[in-house]
Design a protein around this motif. Sequence first.
Motif, mmCIF file in Angstrom:
data_model
loop_
_atom_site.group_PDB
_atom_site.id
_atom_site.type_symbol
_atom_site.label_atom_id
_atom_site.label_comp_id
_atom_site.label_asym_id
_atom_site.label_seq_id
_atom_site.Cartn_x
_atom_site.Cartn_y
_atom_site.Cartn_z
ATOM 1 N N GLY A 110 0.795 -1.232 0.000
ATOM 2 C CA GLY A 110 0.000 0.000 0.000
ATOM 3 C C GLY A 110 0.824 1.276 0.000
ATOM 4 O O GLY A 110 0.264 2.370 0.011
ATOM 5 N N SER A 111 2.145 1.158 0.004
ATOM 6 C CA SER A 111 3.008 2.344 0.010
ATOM 7 C C SER A 111 2.858 3.112 -1.299
ATOM 8 O O SER A 111 2.758 2.506 -2.359
ATOM 9 C CB SER A 111 4.462 1.903 0.178
ATOM 10 N N PRO A 112 2.812 4.449 -1.225
ATOM 11 C CA PRO A 112 2.830 5.293 -0.026
ATOM 12 C C PRO A 112 1.425 5.493 0.548
ATOM 13 O O PRO A 112 0.427 5.328 -0.145
ATOM 14 C CB PRO A 112 3.381 6.609 -0.563
ATOM 15 N N LEU A 113 1.400 5.863 1.812
ATOM 16 C CA LEU A 113 0.153 6.140 2.536
ATOM 17 C C LEU A 113 0.252 7.508 3.194
ATOM 18 O O LEU A 113 1.343 7.969 3.517
ATOM 19 C CB LEU A 113 -0.049 5.132 3.681
ATOM 20 N N ILE A 114 -0.899 8.112 3.428
ATOM 21 C CA ILE A 114 -0.955 9.312 4.277
ATOM 22 C C ILE A 114 -1.446 8.838 5.644
ATOM 23 O O ILE A 114 -2.518 8.244 5.756
ATOM 24 C CB ILE A 114 -1.918 10.390 3.715
ATOM 25 N N LEU A 115 -0.626 9.069 6.660
ATOM 26 C CA LEU A 115 -0.995 8.704 8.026
ATOM 27 C C LEU A 115 -1.035 9.957 8.886
ATOM 28 O O LEU A 115 -0.391 10.960 8.581
ATOM 29 C CB LEU A 115 0.017 7.711 8.611
ATOM 30 N N LYS A 116 -1.792 9.862 9.975
ATOM 31 C CA LYS A 116 -1.882 10.961 10.937
ATOM 32 C C LYS A 116 -1.159 10.544 12.215
ATOM 33 O O LYS A 116 -1.354 9.444 12.715
ATOM 34 C CB LYS A 116 -3.337 11.307 11.235
ATOM 35 N N PHE A 117 -0.338 11.467 12.705
ATOM 36 C CA PHE A 117 0.439 11.253 13.914
ATOM 37 C C PHE A 117 -0.084 12.214 14.974
ATOM 38 O O PHE A 117 0.097 13.426 14.862
ATOM 39 C CB PHE A 117 1.931 11.493 13.636
ATOM 40 N N HIS A 118 -0.768 11.665 15.978
ATOM 41 C CA HIS A 118 -1.391 12.448 17.049
ATOM 42 C C HIS A 118 -0.405 12.501 18.214
ATOM 43 O O HIS A 118 -0.136 11.481 18.849
ATOM 44 C CB HIS A 118 -2.694 11.785 17.507
ATOM 45 N N PHE A 119 0.123 13.686 18.493
ATOM 46 C CA PHE A 119 1.158 13.857 19.506
ATOM 47 C C PHE A 119 0.615 14.452 20.790
ATOM 48 O O PHE A 119 -0.292 15.283 20.768
ATOM 49 C CB PHE A 119 2.246 14.810 18.997
ATOM 50 N N LYS A 120 1.232 14.056 21.909
ATOM 51 C CA LYS A 120 1.115 14.763 23.179
ATOM 52 C C LYS A 120 2.549 15.108 23.545
ATOM 53 O O LYS A 120 3.389 14.216 23.704
ATOM 54 C CB LYS A 120 0.466 13.893 24.252
ATOM 55 N N ILE A 121 2.821 16.407 23.633
ATOM 56 C CA ILE A 121 4.174 16.888 23.874
ATOM 57 C C ILE A 121 4.207 17.677 25.180
ATOM 58 O O ILE A 121 3.305 18.484 25.441
ATOM 59 C CB ILE A 121 4.642 17.778 22.703
ATOM 60 N N ALA A 122 5.230 17.433 25.974
ATOM 61 C CA ALA A 122 5.431 18.201 27.211
ATOM 62 C C ALA A 122 6.927 18.235 27.518
ATOM 63 O O ALA A 122 7.638 17.260 27.277
ATOM 64 C CB ALA A 122 4.665 17.580 28.375
ATOM 65 N N ASP A 123 7.388 19.362 28.014
ATOM 66 C CA ASP A 123 8.791 19.524 28.398
ATOM 67 C C ASP A 123 9.749 19.173 27.257
ATOM 68 O O ASP A 123 10.811 18.590 27.487
ATOM 69 C CB ASP A 123 9.107 18.687 29.649
ATOM 70 N N GLY A 124 9.345 19.484 26.031
ATOM 71 C CA GLY A 124 10.216 19.277 24.880
ATOM 72 C C GLY A 124 10.369 17.844 24.419
ATOM 73 O O GLY A 124 11.205 17.540 23.571
ATOM 74 N N LYS A 125 9.566 16.933 24.960
ATOM 75 C CA LYS A 125 9.621 15.514 24.592
ATOM 76 C C LYS A 125 8.220 15.032 24.230
ATOM 77 O O LYS A 125 7.216 15.579 24.670
ATOM 78 C CB LYS A 125 10.147 14.656 25.753
ATOM 79 N N ILE A 126 8.168 13.978 23.425
ATOM 80 C CA ILE A 126 6.889 13.365 23.074
ATOM 81 C C ILE A 126 6.475 12.453 24.216
ATOM 82 O O ILE A 126 7.222 11.541 24.593
ATOM 83 C CB ILE A 126 7.006 12.583 21.746
ATOM 84 N N GLN A 127 5.307 12.717 24.771
ATOM 85 C CA GLN A 127 4.776 11.914 25.864
ATOM 86 C C GLN A 127 3.941 10.736 25.334
ATOM 87 O O GLN A 127 3.929 9.667 25.917
ATOM 88 C CB GLN A 127 3.890 12.767 26.783
ATOM 89 N N ALA A 128 3.257 11.014 24.213
ATOM 90 C CA ALA A 128 2.420 9.978 23.613
ATOM 91 C C ALA A 128 2.300 10.252 22.110
ATOM 92 O O ALA A 128 2.334 11.400 21.669
ATOM 93 C CB ALA A 128 1.031 9.971 24.250
ATOM 94 N N LEU A 129 2.187 9.155 21.362
ATOM 95 C CA LEU A 129 2.005 9.221 19.919
ATOM 96 C C LEU A 129 1.035 8.119 19.526
ATOM 97 O O LEU A 129 1.208 6.963 19.913
ATOM 98 C CB LEU A 129 3.332 9.016 19.193
ATOM 99 N N LYS A 130 0.005 8.518 18.777
ATOM 100 C CA LYS A 130 -0.944 7.555 18.228
ATOM 101 C C LYS A 130 -0.935 7.749 16.716
ATOM 102 O O LYS A 130 -1.135 8.862 16.222
ATOM 103 C CB LYS A 130 -2.344 7.770 18.797
ATOM 104 N N VAL A 131 -0.694 6.655 15.992
ATOM 105 C CA VAL A 131 -0.655 6.704 14.533
ATOM 106 C C VAL A 131 -1.962 6.137 14.009
ATOM 107 O O VAL A 131 -2.377 5.033 14.394
ATOM 108 C CB VAL A 131 0.530 5.884 13.984
ATOM 109 N N THR A 132 -2.630 6.922 13.130
ATOM 110 C CA THR A 132 -3.897 6.473 12.541
ATOM 111 C C THR A 132 -3.852 6.654 11.035
ATOM 112 O O THR A 132 -3.026 7.405 10.505
ATOM 113 C CB THR A 132 -5.103 7.266 13.119
ATOM 114 N N GLY A 133 -4.769 5.961 10.355
ATOM 115 C CA GLY A 133 -4.823 6.035 8.887
ATOM 116 C C GLY A 133 -5.633 7.187 8.405
ATOM 117 O O GLY A 133 -6.113 8.019 9.090
#
Length: 105
Positions: free
Chosen positions: A82-105
Amino acid sequence: MQLPNIISDLVKTQNEFNSAAYADCFAEDAQVSDEGKTHNGKAEIEKWIDKSNKENKATMEPVDYDEKEDILSAKIAGSFPGSPLILKFHFKIADGKIQALKVTG
């Protein structure tokens, strides 16, 4: 498009297939959700991205960024079906670091 530094760093390290530097973008107790699996902590995140890098050789090309929601849309291309795909990267960022990442289609 202006991305937060930590997201720019994540994209750069992904495109260099640098798993250790990729994991360093995350907080020690960060969480990543991708393809129905959750990876907890930097060490587990590094193992996950290293395996993915070796299997898929996926690169990221940012196409849109929602500053309000911290959602990056990116074209992902590699050696996977299926390459290439457009994916969404949902970030939670705090103190300059990624706390959480959820990847969705």
